[in-house]
Motif scaffolding. Structure first.
Motif, PDB file in Angstrom:
ATOM      1  N   GLN A 181      46.995   8.428 -80.542  1.00 43.06           N
ATOM      2  CA  GLN A 181      47.433   7.843 -79.283  1.00 43.06           C
ATOM      3  C   GLN A 181      48.962   7.720 -79.244  1.00 43.06           C
ATOM      4  N   SER A 182      49.561   7.326 -80.367  1.00 43.01           N
ATOM      5  CA  SER A 182      51.016   7.191 -80.424  1.00 43.01           C
ATOM      6  C   SER A 182      51.700   8.549 -80.372  1.00 43.01           C
ATOM      7  N   LEU A 183      51.133   9.548 -81.054  1.00 37.40           N
ATOM      8  CA  LEU A 183      51.703  10.882 -81.003  1.00 37.40           C
ATOM      9  C   LEU A 183      51.639  11.441 -79.582  1.00 37.40           C
ATOM     10  N   ALA A 184      50.533  11.203 -78.905  1.00 35.34           N
ATOM     11  CA  ALA A 184      50.416  11.646 -77.515  1.00 35.34           C
ATOM     12  C   ALA A 184      51.460  10.962 -76.641  1.00 35.34           C
ATOM     13  N   ALA A 185      51.659   9.660 -76.851  1.00 38.38           N
ATOM     14  CA  ALA A 185      52.659   8.929 -76.062  1.00 38.38           C
ATOM     15  C   ALA A 185      54.055   9.478 -76.312  1.00 38.38           C
ATOM     16  N   LEU A 186      54.377   9.796 -77.566  1.00 40.89           N
ATOM     17  CA  LEU A 186      55.685  10.360 -77.889  1.00 40.89           C
ATOM     18  C   LEU A 186      55.879  11.698 -77.194  1.00 40.89           C
ATOM     19  N   ILE A 187      54.853  12.535 -77.211  1.00 33.78           N
ATOM     20  CA  ILE A 187      54.947  13.853 -76.581  1.00 33.78           C
ATOM     21  C   ILE A 187      55.162  13.713 -75.079  1.00 33.78           C
ATOM     22  N   VAL A 188      54.416  12.823 -74.443  1.00 38.89           N
ATOM     23  CA  VAL A 188      54.562  12.613 -73.006  1.00 38.89           C
ATOM     24  C   VAL A 188      55.965  12.103 -72.676  1.00 38.89           C
ATOM     25  N   ALA A 189      56.462  11.150 -73.463  1.00 37.35           N
ATOM     26  CA  ALA A 189      57.792  10.604 -73.219  1.00 37.35           C
ATOM     27  C   ALA A 189      58.867  11.682 -73.340  1.00 37.35           C
ATOM     28  N   LEU A 190      58.770  12.518 -74.365  1.00 43.28           N
ATOM     29  CA  LEU A 190      59.755  13.591 -74.540  1.00 43.28           C
ATOM     30  C   LEU A 190      59.638  14.630 -73.430  1.00 43.28           C
ATOM     31  N   HIS A 191      58.427  14.847 -72.948  1.00 37.72           N
ATOM     32  CA  HIS A 191      58.241  15.771 -71.826  1.00 37.72           C
ATOM     33  C   HIS A 191      58.993  15.287 -70.602  1.00 37.72           C
ATOM     34  N   ALA A 217      46.780  16.230 -79.663  1.00 37.20           N
ATOM     35  CA  ALA A 217      47.237  15.070 -78.902  1.00 37.20           C
ATOM     36  C   ALA A 217      47.555  15.464 -77.459  1.00 37.20           C
ATOM     37  N   LYS A 218      48.266  16.577 -77.293  1.00 38.37           N
ATOM     38  CA  LYS A 218      48.599  17.082 -75.961  1.00 38.37           C
ATOM     39  C   LYS A 218      48.651  18.606 -76.030  1.00 38.37           C
ATOM     40  N   SER A 219      47.910  19.254 -75.153  1.00 40.19           N
ATOM     41  CA  SER A 219      47.781  20.708 -75.233  1.00 40.19           C
ATOM     42  C   SER A 219      49.094  21.433 -75.008  1.00 40.19           C
ATOM     43  N   TYR A 220      50.027  20.820 -74.309  1.00 40.38           N
ATOM     44  CA  TYR A 220      51.289  21.502 -74.006  1.00 40.38           C
ATOM     45  C   TYR A 220      52.366  21.242 -75.070  1.00 40.38           C
ATOM     46  N   ALA A 221      52.010  20.597 -76.179  1.00 40.99           N
ATOM     47  CA  ALA A 221      52.994  20.273 -77.208  1.00 40.99           C
ATOM     48  C   ALA A 221      53.684  21.522 -77.747  1.00 40.99           C
ATOM     49  N   GLU A 222      52.934  22.636 -77.850  1.00 40.48           N
ATOM     50  CA  GLU A 222      53.521  23.862 -78.412  1.00 40.48           C
ATOM     51  C   GLU A 222      54.653  24.395 -77.552  1.00 40.48           C
ATOM     52  N   ARG A 223      54.685  24.029 -76.258  1.00 41.55           N
ATOM     53  CA  ARG A 223      55.771  24.463 -75.377  1.00 41.55           C
ATOM     54  C   ARG A 223      56.908  23.462 -75.312  1.00 41.55           C
ATOM     55  N   LEU A 224      56.664  22.281 -75.867  1.00 42.38           N
ATOM     56  CA  LEU A 224      57.646  21.208 -75.773  1.00 42.38           C
ATOM     57  C   LEU A 224      58.604  21.192 -76.963  1.00 42.38           C
ATOM     58  N   PHE A 225      58.132  21.682 -78.114  1.00 36.99           N
ATOM     59  CA  PHE A 225      58.918  21.624 -79.347  1.00 36.99           C
ATOM     60  C   PHE A 225      59.249  23.021 -79.859  1.00 36.99           C
ATOM     61  N   VAL A 226      60.318  23.066 -80.637  1.00 34.63           N
ATOM     62  CA  VAL A 226      60.576  24.216 -81.495  1.00 34.63           C
ATOM     63  C   VAL A 226      59.948  23.885 -82.848  1.00 34.63           C
ATOM     64  N   PHE A 227      58.923  24.617 -83.240  1.00 32.12           N
ATOM     65  CA  PHE A 227      58.271  24.409 -84.528  1.00 32.12           C
ATOM     66  C   PHE A 227      58.926  25.314 -85.572  1.00 32.12           C
ATOM     67  N   ARG A 228      59.332  24.713 -86.691  1.00 42.48           N
ATOM     68  CA  ARG A 228      59.928  25.482 -87.775  1.00 42.48           C
ATOM     69  C   ARG A 228      59.190  25.167 -89.080  1.00 42.48           C
TER      70      ARG A 228
END
Length: 391
Positions: A181-191, A217-228
């Motif tokens: 739930q917290s990870l989802a909230a972080l992703i939404v906030a950064l979005h 947590a959120k299906s669009y996370a892969e478009r929100l971050f640069v994963f390294r």
């Protein structure tokens, strides 16, 4: 040789004297900071990898880049059962204190303080009193929906920072420990922050399971971050990590000595630093490290790794968890099918499932794909083999 002049630095999060093989990650973050400084969009960064590859070091380097650009930089390490609302409030509180220091409160700053006050009241964070005469903002960050409230808080902080002409950088380590739930909230906030092109960046570091957790947590996370993905170093970079700091002290490494370290450490940066340190200390010198020096140092380096880096992961394990880890180690480096590990324990897959899940939750193991399990600590199977032999 003189241990006082020893340039190598094994330790949790300790920056090596020569940070090699991470130039692309530093470039990506630096560009993101510069773009947001110009009011242009940029993505936050998630670093993933096994333990000991230097993720925490990179977060520290990101902090230096952000500070060099005049940004406010705060760090946070997530833990098991972490209370993220309290931690988010603390991060915001420290940021706003720095933004408001010695200055008359502007309208956006007053609003940000009010939003923080509302967030603290709603989530009972205990992050401290930061009223500065500002009443909580009714209707912001007080809905009880973690996604909506964290978004309100981050947006208010980012707007206040923008109006001060600076940016905000939050470095979050061990991000896999955040509750879903917290990870989802972080992703939404950064979005939302990204949509408004506000100068707030997050860089998170976590185990290889992190991309999957973010996607769940959120299906669009892969478009929100640069994963390294941060991995071990190739032989030429291992050599560079050893040779460059030694040359600064007037010391050279013979090629067979470098080859021995490459083979023994498999290029994992933490292990490279440990073998570099111990090889330096046992070397007769006066200005050369030989393969004989590395071989003489190997038992000392192995013991240091066993007593610190490896054993720390095992100390809090239950007897059932240790049997599971021993079964994994008996099969080799992995990844392994969960069914095979259970069979090596003499259990069914379902019967060993709770043990496996507990080890994954604590970050000792991860699941690289469905039905498989692997160690998060490189060469952990070798440690368990040594431990069982010694026992």
């Amino acid at each position: 040789m003189d241990p006082v002049r020893n340039p190598y630095s094994p330790g949790a999060g300790a920056a090596p004297p020569a940070l090699v093989g991470r130039g692309r990650e530093l470039e990506i973050f630096d560009v993101a900071v510069q773009r947001l400084g110009l009011g242009r969009p940029a993505r936050s960064v998630l670093l993933t990898g096994l333990r000991g590859v230097g993720k925490t070091v990179l977060l520290s380097e990101f902090g230096r880049i952000a500070a060099g650009a005049g940004w406010i930089h705060q760090t946070y390490e997530a833990r098991e059962n972490t209370d993220f609302p309290s931690s988010a409030a603390t991060l915001a509180r420290k940021t706003l204190l720095r933004l408001s220091a010695g200055r008359r409160l502007a309208e956006t700053m007053s609003r940000a303080l009010g939003v923080l006050g509302a967030f603290q009241l709603r989530w009972q964070t205990g992050a401290g009193d930061l009223s500065l005469g500002v009443e909580p903002a009714v209707g912001s960050a007080d809905s009880g929906d973690p996604e909506e409230d964290l978004t309100d808080l981050f947006v208010a902080v980012a707007v206040a920072a923008r109006d001060r002409g600076v940016g905000v950088f939050y470095a979050i380590d061990e991000l896999q420990h955040l509750p879903r739930q917290s990870l989802a909230a972080l992703i939404v906030a950064l979005h939302r922050v990204g949509q408004q092109q506000l100068p707030l960046l997050v860089a998170g570091a976590g185990l290889p399971s992190l991309p999957g957790l973010a996607g769940q947590a959120k299906s669009y996370a892969e478009r929100l971050f640069v994963f390294r993905e941060i991995n071990s170093l190739p032989p030429e970079q291992v050599a560079e990590a050893l040779v460059v700091p030694a040359e600064a002290e007037g010391v050279t490494w013979q090629q067979p000595a470098l080859d021995h370290v490459v083979q023994t450490t498999k290029g994992y940066p933490y292990f490279v630093q440990e073998y570099g340190k111990q090889s330096w200390d046992v070397a007769g010198g006066p200005a050369t490290i030989t393969a004989d020096d590395v071989r003489a140092a190997a038992p000392v380096a192995a013991e240091e790794l066993d007593s610190g880096f490896f054993r720390a992961r095992l100390d809090r394990s239950t007897s059932a968890e240790r049997r599971y880890l021993a079964a994994m180690a008996s099969l080799g480096g992995g990844p392994h099918r969960s069914a095979d590990v259970a069979a090596a324990m003499g259990r069914t897959t379902a019967g060993a499932g709770s043990v496996r899940d507990a080890l994954i939750k604590r970050g000792i193991c991860h699941s690289p794909r469905r039905g498989y399990v692997a160690f998060t600590v490189p060469m952990f199977e070798d440690f368990i083999g040594r431990r069982e032999t010694a026992g």
